[in-house]
Enzyme design. Sequence first.
Site, short mmCIF file in Angstrom:
data_model
loop_
_atom_site.label_atom_id
_atom_site.label_comp_id
_atom_site.label_asym_id
_atom_site.label_seq_id
_atom_site.Cartn_x
_atom_site.Cartn_y
_atom_site.Cartn_z
N HIS A 202 0.91 -1.26 -0.04
CA HIS A 202 0.01 0.18 0.03
C HIS A 202 0.92 1.32 0.08
O HIS A 202 0.24 2.48 -0.15
CB HIS A 202 -1.04 0.06 1.33
CG HIS A 202 -0.17 0.25 2.47
ND1 HIS A 202 -0.05 -0.70 3.46
CD2 HIS A 202 0.09 1.56 3.20
CE1 HIS A 202 0.45 -0.21 4.59
NE2 HIS A 202 0.37 1.17 4.24
N ASP B 142 -0.38 -7.53 0.74
CA ASP B 142 0.30 -6.20 1.14
C ASP B 142 1.86 -6.10 1.18
O ASP B 142 2.58 -5.86 1.98
CB ASP B 142 -0.18 -5.65 2.40
CG ASP B 142 -0.06 -4.05 2.51
OD1 ASP B 142 0.50 -3.43 1.65
OD2 ASP B 142 -0.18 -3.57 3.61
N GLY C 160 2.96 5.79 9.23
CA GLY C 160 4.49 6.06 8.88
C GLY C 160 5.34 4.72 8.92
O GLY C 160 6.53 4.63 8.44
N SER D 124 4.42 1.95 8.19
CA SER D 124 4.18 1.08 7.04
C SER D 124 5.30 0.43 6.42
O SER D 124 6.24 1.03 5.98
CB SER D 124 3.10 1.70 6.11
OG SER D 124 2.15 1.73 6.54
N SER E 200 1.85 -3.95 7.93
CA SER E 200 0.99 -3.62 6.81
C SER E 200 -0.10 -2.35 7.61
O SER E 200 -0.17 -1.25 7.33
CB SER E 200 0.28 -4.79 6.81
OG SER E 200 -1.08 -4.57 6.00
#
Length: 385
Positions: free
Chosen positions: A232, A259, A337, A339, A354
């Site tokens: 993502h 993801d 952030g 991620s 994720s």
Amino acid sequence: MNRQRALAVTAAGAIATALTLAAGAAPASAEILDAKAEEARADLTGNVSQGVIDGLQDAFGLTEAEAYDRLAVEDVAADLLGEVPADLDESYAGLWVSEDADQIFVATTDAAETTGLRAEGATPVLVEHDLATLEDAASALAAIDIDGYYGNYVDVVANTLVVEAADAATAADAIEAAGIDPALATVDAGAEAPQTYFVRGGDAYNIENSWRCSVGFAVRQGSTPGFVTAGHCGAAGDSVTGGEAAPGTFRNSVFPSADRAWVAVGSGEALYDDVNMYSGTRDVANATTAAVGASICRSGSTTGWHCGTVQAFNQTVNYAEGAVYGMTRTNVCAEPGDSGGSFISGNSAQGMTSGGSGNCRTGGTTYFQPIGPALSAWGLTLVTS
């Protein structure tokens, strides 16, 4: 959270069964586990960085000796996780490390398997539902799209499929729509809606000069260097325009459904076989999967380094952008952030952050994309020490 049973079969009943068998099986299992753990501890001594030990001490309040003890049991559990499911086949119902990491539980629907499990150093737990049945029910639920239904995961400790939803009525609707036996499910009503960790601006690495994510692990595709991260964070073709990893290009990306993404960087960029702990580094040695209950830590550019334990495999998460399957559930906190950042257990790479719910002030739940599918799908090699 308000967790209630969909029908009469209770998680408490499954736990009671576990306690009964554990009491009867403990001596023989404990002796064998102790011997295996002692052998694992001998292999670990001198081969584990002080950063790993310090991290476990801080996260779990352990002495150095206790940290080594935990790592040894987790090492045995990882070995059993690679062997026991195939050995038990249809009766297998899950494996997990106890909260204090002094036992390894293996659930089975076949009482005849308990003697063999004890001989492996595991504490057998006799349960009603095999893992394949629960996972089939989870797969049926994965296709359901109902507002307020947030996802599901198999809780191997309670031997149930947990359905996460805004309320019990929504969960019941999802169970009915999937056509699964309600007796397989437990409802987690009042769950928070999950969100992907995603913010604009900042450091770590920036995409298209517009938003920020975190590097997962250094990888190579043939001679091309790069890193894995969350899908993502960017679509194929997006550019990494800032941060230590820049410049780079998203070569492949999958989100939703999974993801995961991999980003190619310049041929002159150095690839490091470690993870930033924000107070040192953690070496990456392999990608061996950690068991449920094992210690795990996460690194991300918003909140830095945080640790906890693995709670479940194969979590289905219903983000606003769509459903994501095959996630691993943890009780490690994270925030936007973070991620794409690294999840690591000991020196074993586990996956890329994720999303989830909560925050690092009050705690929360975070899911990660296991690294294995990214490596195999795109022919990537993990950079290791």
